[in-house]
Design a protein around this motif. Structure first.
Motif, PDB file in Angstrom:
ATOM      1  N   PHE A  32       0.793  -1.236   0.000  1.00 60.64           N
ATOM      2  CA  PHE A  32       0.000   0.000   0.000  1.00 60.64           C
ATOM      3  C   PHE A  32       0.826   1.288   0.000  1.00 60.64           C
ATOM      4  O   PHE A  32       0.383   2.292  -0.573  1.00 60.64           O
ATOM      5  CB  PHE A  32      -1.019  -0.014   1.144  1.00 60.64           C
ATOM      6  N   PRO A  33       2.023   1.313   0.625  1.00 62.14           N
ATOM      7  CA  PRO A  33       2.806   2.554   0.523  1.00 62.14           C
ATOM      8  C   PRO A  33       3.058   2.963  -0.930  1.00 62.14           C
ATOM      9  O   PRO A  33       3.014   4.167  -1.261  1.00 62.14           O
ATOM     10  CB  PRO A  33       4.111   2.203   1.238  1.00 62.14           C
ATOM     11  N   ALA A  87      -7.696   9.844   2.157  1.00 62.64           N
ATOM     12  CA  ALA A  87      -6.744   9.712   3.267  1.00 62.64           C
ATOM     13  C   ALA A  87      -7.212   8.633   4.234  1.00 62.64           C
ATOM     14  O   ALA A  87      -6.399   7.843   4.742  1.00 62.64           O
ATOM     15  CB  ALA A  87      -6.598  11.054   3.982  1.00 62.64           C
ATOM     16  N   PHE A 146      -6.578   5.083   2.752  1.00 66.22           N
ATOM     17  CA  PHE A 146      -5.172   4.683   2.826  1.00 66.22           C
ATOM     18  C   PHE A 146      -4.737   4.442   4.265  1.00 66.22           C
ATOM     19  O   PHE A 146      -3.988   3.513   4.545  1.00 66.22           O
ATOM     20  CB  PHE A 146      -4.277   5.720   2.133  1.00 66.22           C
ATOM     21  N   LEU A 181      -3.252   0.883   5.153  1.00 66.15           N
ATOM     22  CA  LEU A 181      -1.868   0.805   5.644  1.00 66.15           C
ATOM     23  C   LEU A 181      -1.844   0.191   7.041  1.00 66.15           C
ATOM     24  O   LEU A 181      -1.032  -0.690   7.336  1.00 66.15           O
ATOM     25  CB  LEU A 181      -1.228   2.202   5.673  1.00 66.15           C
ATOM     26  N   LEU A 240      -0.048   4.529  -2.193  1.00 65.93           N
ATOM     27  CA  LEU A 240      -0.219   5.872  -1.635  1.00 65.93           C
ATOM     28  C   LEU A 240       0.610   6.867  -2.444  1.00 65.93           C
ATOM     29  O   LEU A 240       0.124   7.931  -2.831  1.00 65.93           O
ATOM     30  CB  LEU A 240       0.192   5.884  -0.158  1.00 65.93           C
TER      31      LEU A 240
END
Lengths: 409, 181
Positions: A102-103, A151, A154, A158, A106
């Motif tokens: 996921f980073p 936001a 994510f 995360l 993002l």
């Protein structure tokens, strides 16, 4: 012990680590380079017309495609804890490592943000709210709330992927069963959070491309495709790893058979959802709803729609139905590869028509963005594979998974 | 047992699923065709040990499902477009999307019924009586004992040989069972 039929399987230290020479261990470097070159090419090759909408849409499509694999992986991990599954322990770490990407998504989303006004211009453009239909949706469809929601999605993804992977990996050291208990307890809330974030992300990032249109089943549609794509990717990873001597006697045909069955099942589930969405809109025949399918029934999109029905249902259904296919490396790999291809067609079909109303277009930028985002996703996956054991070595249900067998059928 | 009763076969009792699995492999290797294993619960790997071929039930069910789905679509076409044509919400008489749910349901129904009836057929059920019921020890097959019966109808069957084989394989008790199959 003289066991002739049921071999006592045990993990050896060699099963837990990637050999340095394997392709997977080199993924971070290879994928990283391919990723950056691909994204650069996607920008460079894109047509400059309309604020480089070609590049932005290519990026969004590739982003939604690989994001679906990561989301499917996270769902799979949570599902295993939720159902206290024993069979899947030996493959769960692979899914955990996929969900740890996921980073990367993002970072990609931050890039996409730069083009958000072009991608979602139908409702973000100045004056869009003069449209009374959009005006009525303004409480939801406005920029600040859109980015706050993103936001939140994510943050949740995360946290949840990190939480489940971290706990699972900690257990490798201590063998503490309490990690399993905590994960079982939290997997329920995580699945609920997953359902909400994934649904609204699909609404925000794909459905709002055509902001007049709405379909409450749209989030489930994206979910069903996600799980198919994840399982197909998982099958390919397992097959390629085992061919290369990784996890060779830990993951067996029995596990592949089960992931194959799940993939088959979710292909049917996708069909069920896809048809339900089409059916209700077709039956009611209301203009504000049928417009979405109308876009997809003209200018070459009609052929894509038919290709989807055949390629995402008829072909994989008949192909994956027989038991021997799911127990054969080559055939299951072929079916998985096919589903990954057709899943891209599906995402493309969801994302592109509002911008190419005049007809189907496939550009160099589409291809390059796919390669680029795919490279970064594989790099993240490879990097995570190197961070921890390949198998949850001290999971209390490890033995059950190692000895797992399907019944005759 | 009355003397004129025909010999049904040899019944051997085993104490554990492991012994049963091992014995199954050997009975299969000895080349017997008409024999079966009996257990209180499913034993993993027994199909391979017995050399059973995959069941044709899946294919039967598939054909049943395809038949059901086809009949479902055909029925609706005949009712809506031929026998009682009625325009509904301005759509064509043969509006296939509207017929998909029932087509799907009939596919599932026929597939499930074929699987159920095919299972009965392939298992030779219902079968109210089995000669093995005459063995008192066999009652424990629903509790904690495991059995193999080699039938006298097997072309390779010789009473003494079958008894010897099963005894050698670790049967705790071997007996002859009489009765009509």
């Amino acid at each position: 012990m003289s066991e002739s039929h049921s071999h006592a399987r045990e993990l050896t230290p060699g099963d837990l680590r990637l050999p340095e020479s394997s392709l997977f261990a080199r993924l971070p470097a290879i994928g990283g380079v391919i990723g950056l070159v691909g994204l650069g090419a996607a920008f460079g090759l894109s047509s400059a017309d309309h604020h480089r909408i070609d590049f932005w849409m290519s990026l969004l499509t590739a982003f939604m495609y690989f994001l679906s694999i990561a989301l499917g992986a996270m769902f799979f991990v949570a599902l295993q804890h939720l159902t206290r599954a024993g069979w899947s322990v030996v493959i769960r770490r692979l899914a955990e490592n996929m969900s740890m990407s996921f980073p990367v998504f993002l970072a990609l989303f931050v890039v996409i943000t730069l083009g958000s006004g072009h991608i979602w211009h139908h409702w973000m453009a100045e004056g869009a709210m003069n449209d009374p239909v959009l005006k009525a949706k303004e409480a939801y469809l406005n920029k600040p709330f859109f980015f706050i929601r993103a936001a939140c999605y994510f943050a949740f993804w995360l946290w949840a992927s990190w939480f489940m992977t971290k706990r699972s990996a900690s257990q490798d050291e201590s063998g503490d069963v309490s990690h399993t208990r905590v994960l079982q307890k939290w997997s329920g809330p995580i699945v609920v959070g997953y359902g909400l974030t994934q649904t609204f992300a699909a609404f925000d990032w794909l459905m709002s491309l055509d902001p007049h249109w709405f379909s409450t089943i749209f989030g489930v549609y994206y979910f069903s495709g996600s799980v198919v794509a994840f399982l197909a990717f998982m099958n390919l990873v397992i097959i390629i790893m085992r061919k290369g001597g990784i996890l060779g006697h830990v993951v067996t045909t029995e596990h592949q058979h089960d992931t194959g069955k799940l993939m088959f099942g979710f292909t049917v589930f996708w069909t069920y959802i896809a048809f339900s969405q089409f059916f209700l809109i077709w039956y009611a025949n209301l203009p504000e709803e049928t417009i979405w399918f109308d876009h997809r029934m003209h200018g070459g999109w009609d052929k894509v729609s038919i290709a989807l029905a055949i390629g995402h249902f008829v072909v994989p259904f008949l192909f994956l139905l027989p038991r021997p296919v799911k127990r054969n490396d080559f055939l299951l790999g072929l079916g998985s590869f096919w589903l990954l291809v057709i899943h891209f067609v599906d995402i493309y079909w969801l994302a592109m028509p509002p911008h190419y109303v005049d007809g189907l277009k496939i550009t160099a930028s589409n291809v390059a963005a796919f390669v680029g985002v795919g490279g970064l996703f594989l790099a993240a996956f490879g990097w995570n594979l190197r961070q921890r054991n390949l198998v949850p070595a001290k999971d209390p249900r490890l033995a059950e998974s190692l000895h797992f067998q399907n019944n005759w059928g | 047992m009355a003397g004129e009763n025909k010999l049904y076969g040899v019944l051997a009792e085993f104490e554990s699923p492991k012994d049963l699995l091992h014995a199954c492999e050997k009975v299969r290797e000895a080349g017997y065709q008409k024999w079966d294993a009996y257990s209180p619960f499913p034993v993993h790997g027994i199909e391979a040990a017995m050399g059973q071929k995959p069941s044709p039930l899946g294919w039967m069910s598939f054909i049943g499902a395809i038949t059901g789905a086809s009949l479902g679509m055909l029925m609706q076409w005949w009712m809506s477009a031929v026998d009682y044509p009625l325009v509904i919400s301005g759509k064509p008489l043969f509006s296939w999307p509207a017929f998909i749910p029932i087509t799907f349901e009939l596919g599932v129904l026929f597939g499930a019924l074929t699987a159920f009836l095919g299972m009965l057929l392939l298992n030779g059920l219902p079968r109210p009586y089995n000669p093995l019921f005459s063995s008192e020890r066999f009652a424990r097959v629903t509790d904690d004992r495991f059995f193999i019966a080699i039938e006298a109808a097997d072309p390779k069957f010789r009473t003494a040989e079958a008894k010897d084989l099963l005894t050698k394989l670790g049967a705790t008790h071997v007996e002859l069972v009489e009765g009509q199959a």
